[in-house]
Design a protein around this motif. Structure first.
Motif, PDB file in Angstrom:
ATOM      1  N   GLY A  54       0.824  -1.331   0.082  1.00  0.00           N
ATOM      2  CA  GLY A  54       0.105   0.039  -0.043  1.00  0.00           C
ATOM      3  C   GLY A  54       0.805   1.372  -0.155  1.00  0.00           C
ATOM      4  O   GLY A  54       2.211   1.351  -0.140  1.00  0.00           O
ATOM      5  N   PRO A  55       0.229   2.377   0.072  1.00  0.00           N
ATOM      6  CA  PRO A  55       0.908   3.606   0.021  1.00  0.00           C
ATOM      7  C   PRO A  55       1.854   3.744   1.537  1.00  0.00           C
ATOM      8  O   PRO A  55       1.311   3.022   2.353  1.00  0.00           O
ATOM      9  CB  PRO A  55       0.080   4.736  -0.255  1.00  0.00           C
ATOM     10  N   GLU A  56       2.536   4.470   1.228  1.00  0.00           N
ATOM     11  CA  GLU A  56       3.484   4.772   2.820  1.00  0.00           C
ATOM     12  C   GLU A  56       2.559   5.061   3.815  1.00  0.00           C
ATOM     13  O   GLU A  56       2.983   4.687   4.823  1.00  0.00           O
ATOM     14  CB  GLU A  56       4.650   5.805   2.218  1.00  0.00           C
ATOM     15  N   PRO A  85      -0.170  -8.409   9.941  1.00  0.00           N
ATOM     16  CA  PRO A  85      -0.649  -7.719   8.884  1.00  0.00           C
ATOM     17  C   PRO A  85      -1.968  -8.441   8.242  1.00  0.00           C
ATOM     18  O   PRO A  85      -2.125  -9.666   8.159  1.00  0.00           O
ATOM     19  CB  PRO A  85       0.302  -7.483   7.771  1.00  0.00           C
ATOM     20  N   ALA A  86      -2.564  -7.746   7.383  1.00  0.00           N
ATOM     21  CA  ALA A  86      -3.813  -8.324   6.534  1.00  0.00           C
ATOM     22  C   ALA A  86      -3.028  -9.371   5.250  1.00  0.00           C
ATOM     23  O   ALA A  86      -3.828 -10.369   5.098  1.00  0.00           O
ATOM     24  CB  ALA A  86      -4.475  -7.191   5.885  1.00  0.00           C
ATOM     25  N   SER A  91       7.694  -9.483   9.402  1.00  0.00           N
ATOM     26  CA  SER A  91       8.846  -9.097   9.114  1.00  0.00           C
ATOM     27  C   SER A  91       9.036  -8.851   7.568  1.00  0.00           C
ATOM     28  O   SER A  91       9.737  -7.871   6.997  1.00  0.00           O
ATOM     29  CB  SER A  91       9.746 -10.403   9.284  1.00  0.00           C
ATOM     30  N   THR A  92       8.146  -9.707   6.738  1.00  0.00           N
ATOM     31  CA  THR A  92       7.961  -9.281   5.260  1.00  0.00           C
ATOM     32  C   THR A  92       7.643  -7.856   5.087  1.00  0.00           C
ATOM     33  O   THR A  92       8.081  -6.901   4.431  1.00  0.00           O
ATOM     34  CB  THR A  92       7.242 -10.294   4.497  1.00  0.00           C
ATOM     35  N   VAL A  93       6.430  -7.332   5.727  1.00  0.00           N
ATOM     36  CA  VAL A  93       5.973  -5.880   5.625  1.00  0.00           C
ATOM     37  C   VAL A  93       6.950  -4.958   6.128  1.00  0.00           C
ATOM     38  O   VAL A  93       7.142  -3.771   5.637  1.00  0.00           O
ATOM     39  CB  VAL A  93       4.646  -5.895   6.385  1.00  0.00           C
ATOM     40  N   CYS A  94       7.587  -5.271   6.996  1.00  0.00           N
ATOM     41  CA  CYS A  94       8.748  -4.443   7.775  1.00  0.00           C
ATOM     42  C   CYS A  94       9.796  -4.188   6.704  1.00  0.00           C
ATOM     43  O   CYS A  94      10.194  -3.047   6.611  1.00  0.00           O
ATOM     44  CB  CYS A  94       9.348  -5.060   9.080  1.00  0.00           C
ATOM     45  N   ARG A  95      10.221  -5.135   6.110  1.00  0.00           N
ATOM     46  CA  ARG A  95      11.323  -5.047   4.953  1.00  0.00           C
ATOM     47  C   ARG A  95      10.727  -4.134   3.784  1.00  0.00           C
ATOM     48  O   ARG A  95      11.280  -3.329   3.332  1.00  0.00           O
ATOM     49  CB  ARG A  95      11.651  -6.416   4.320  1.00  0.00           C
ATOM     50  N   GLN A  96       9.578  -4.597   3.536  1.00  0.00           N
ATOM     51  CA  GLN A  96       8.894  -3.870   2.262  1.00  0.00           C
ATOM     52  C   GLN A  96       8.477  -2.254   2.578  1.00  0.00           C
ATOM     53  O   GLN A  96       8.715  -1.474   1.595  1.00  0.00           O
ATOM     54  CB  GLN A  96       7.545  -4.493   1.879  1.00  0.00           C
ATOM     55  N   MET A  97       8.309  -2.067   3.763  1.00  0.00           N
ATOM     56  CA  MET A  97       7.848  -0.504   3.964  1.00  0.00           C
ATOM     57  C   MET A  97       9.103   0.146   4.733  1.00  0.00           C
ATOM     58  O   MET A  97       8.899   1.364   5.266  1.00  0.00           O
ATOM     59  CB  MET A  97       6.848  -0.596   5.206  1.00  0.00           C
ATOM     60  N   GLY A 215      -6.976   5.203   0.698  1.00  0.00           N
ATOM     61  CA  GLY A 215      -7.335   6.798   1.209  1.00  0.00           C
ATOM     62  C   GLY A 215      -6.428   7.838   0.440  1.00  0.00           C
ATOM     63  O   GLY A 215      -5.549   7.373  -0.233  1.00  0.00           O
ATOM     64  N   GLU A 216      -6.829   8.945   1.060  1.00  0.00           N
ATOM     65  CA  GLU A 216      -5.675  10.018   0.513  1.00  0.00           C
ATOM     66  C   GLU A 216      -4.976  10.699   1.852  1.00  0.00           C
ATOM     67  O   GLU A 216      -5.170  10.617   2.800  1.00  0.00           O
ATOM     68  CB  GLU A 216      -6.771  11.271   0.070  1.00  0.00           C
ATOM     69  N   ALA A 217      -3.576  11.211   1.469  1.00  0.00           N
ATOM     70  CA  ALA A 217      -2.913  11.456   2.439  1.00  0.00           C
ATOM     71  C   ALA A 217      -3.182  12.995   2.804  1.00  0.00           C
ATOM     72  O   ALA A 217      -3.755  13.610   2.202  1.00  0.00           O
ATOM     73  CB  ALA A 217      -1.630  11.618   1.900  1.00  0.00           C
ATOM     74  N   LEU A 218      -3.085  13.319   4.092  1.00  0.00           N
ATOM     75  CA  LEU A 218      -3.530  14.406   4.614  1.00  0.00           C
ATOM     76  C   LEU A 218      -2.347  14.969   5.980  1.00  0.00           C
ATOM     77  O   LEU A 218      -2.260  13.931   6.822  1.00  0.00           O
ATOM     78  CB  LEU A 218      -5.047  14.348   5.377  1.00  0.00           C
TER      79      LEU A 218
END
Length: 309
Positions: A54-56, A85-86, A91-97, A215-218
Motif C-alpha cells: 500500500g502507500p507509505e 498484517p492483513a 517481517s516481510t512488511v517491515c522489509r517492504q515498508m 485513502g488520501e494523504a493528509l
C-alpha cells in the motif's frame, strides 16, 4: 494535574525526523507519568502494518517506528517489533515498508506472530492472541490515524485487533461480522488481555476519506499518547472533528461505560484537541459490512500465504 483523570498527551510534529520524534516520544512518556525501569524488559512495538504494497501512509511510518524503538533501546530494553498484517508476515512488511532498514543500526528483533495463546471473549468466541503479546513485559501500541471503510476510523483501539494471530482475524470477520457493534465488542474485549501498555499514535501524515489502504494523504502534524487507548480515541475523534457515535468502537465503549469515553474527564498536559482543529479530515459517510464474503476470504488467505515468501 488531576491524576484521577485519564491523561492524553498531544504534541505537534511536522515531519518524519527521527531525532525530533524521539524528543516528542520522551515528552509523551514523561507526561504520562510512566516511571518504571525498562532496563532488560521485553518491549514489543506493535505498529499498524496492514500491507507492504500500500502507500507509505497506510502503515505506521518507518521513521516513527524506528524512533520509538530507539527510545526504548536507549532505556536498555529488549525491543521487538511485530504485528499481524492483513497480507504477508510482519517481517516481510517491515522489509517492504523500509522499517527493517531504518532499525538496522539498532539491536531490535523483527518477530512474526507465528504462535498463539487461545482466549475467550464475549459470546464464548475463541480468539488466538499472538504469543509475543502475552509474553512481553510492555506492549507499545503504535497505531496510524486512518479512515476505515468498515469501522469509520482506525485509531488506538482498532490497532489492537492486530494482536490476533494471522488467519484468525479473517475467520472472525467471516463468522462474527454480522454487525458493526458486535465486531466492536470483540475488539474491545481484547483490551482485557494486554500486558502493561503505552499507546503512541502516528498522526503526522494520515489517511482520510477512505481506508485502510485506499485513502488520501493528509498532513495532520500530530503525535498522541496515552496509557488508556479509549481515552486516546476519544481525544482524537474530537481533534478530527468527527461525530464520536459514528465510530462503532467508541459507541460500544460508551455503552459499556469504559473509562476514557467522556472528553470532559480527560487531562491534557500539553496540547489539546482544539489546537489541531481545521485539518479537514474526512471519514467515510457510510460504512461497509464487516463480514467478508467467501470469495474475498479465500482470496485474502491466498494473498496472505503468498506474502509470507
Amino acid at each position: 494535574m488531576d491524576h484521577c483523570k485519564p491523561v492524553v498527551v498531544l504534541q505537534r510534529c511536522s515531519q518524519y525526523n527521527r531525532i525530533k520524534i524521539v524528543e516528542i516520544i520522551d515528552a509523551v512518556i514523561t507526561s504520562l507519568g510512566v516511571t518504571p525501569c525498562f532496563y532488560n524488559k521485553k518491549v514489543l512495538l506493535k505498529p499498524n502494518l496492514i500491507s507492504g504494497k500500500g502507500p507509505e501512509f497506510s502503515c505506521t511510518h518507518r521513521t516513527f517506528v524506528a524512533a520509538v524503538a530507539l527510545w526504548f533501546h536507549e532505556q536498555g530494553a529488549q525491543v521487538a517489533i511485530g504485528d499481524s498484517p492483513a497480507f504477508g508476515s510482519s517481517s516481510t512488511v517491515c522489509r517492504q515498508m523500509g522499517i527493517a532498514e531504518e532499525i538496522a543500526d539498532l539491536d531490535v528483533q523483527l518477530v512474526d506472530f507465528s504462535s498463539s495463546v487461545q482466549k475467550i471473549v464475549s459470546g464464548n468466541i475463541r480468539v488466538n492472541i499472538a504469543a509475543p503479546v502475552i509474553e512481553c513485559d510492555w506492549l507499545i501500541n503504535l497505531p496510524k490515524i486512518k479512515a476505515h471503510n468498515q469501522l469509520y476510523v482506525t485509531l488506538a483501539v482498532k490497532n489492537i485487533f492486530g494482536i490476533v494471530k494471522g488467519a484468525n482475524k479473517a475467520i472472525l470477520h467471516m463468522l462474527h461480522g454480522s454487525t458493526h457493534d458486535g465486531f466492536a465488542e470483540i475488539i474491545l474485549d481484547l483490551l482485557n488481555f494486554l500486558p502493561p501498555s503505552i499507546h503512541c499514535i502516528d498522526g503526522i501524515t494520515v489517511m482520510h476519506r477512505s481506508g485502510p489502504l485506499d485513502g488520501e494523504a493528509l498532513p495532520l502534524h500530530c503525535i498522541g499518547g496515552s496509557l488508556n487507548p479509549v481515552a486516546l480515541d476519544t481525544a482524537l475523534l474530537e481533534l478530527l472533528e468527527l461525530e464520536k457515535k459514528k465510530s462503532p468502537l467508541w459507541r460500544v465503549a460508551a455503552e459499556r461505560g469504559l473509562e476514557g469515553i467522556q472528553s470532559d474527564k480527560l487531562t491534557f498536559p500539553l496540547l489539546s484537541p482544539v489546537d489541531f482543529r481545521g485539518s479537514g479530515f474526512q471519514a467515510p459517510a457510510t460504512l461497509n459490512g464487516i463480514r467478508f464474503n467467501p470469495f474475498r476470504f479465500f482470496l485474502g488467505m491466498g494473498k496472505r500465504l503468498m506474502g509470507k515468501h
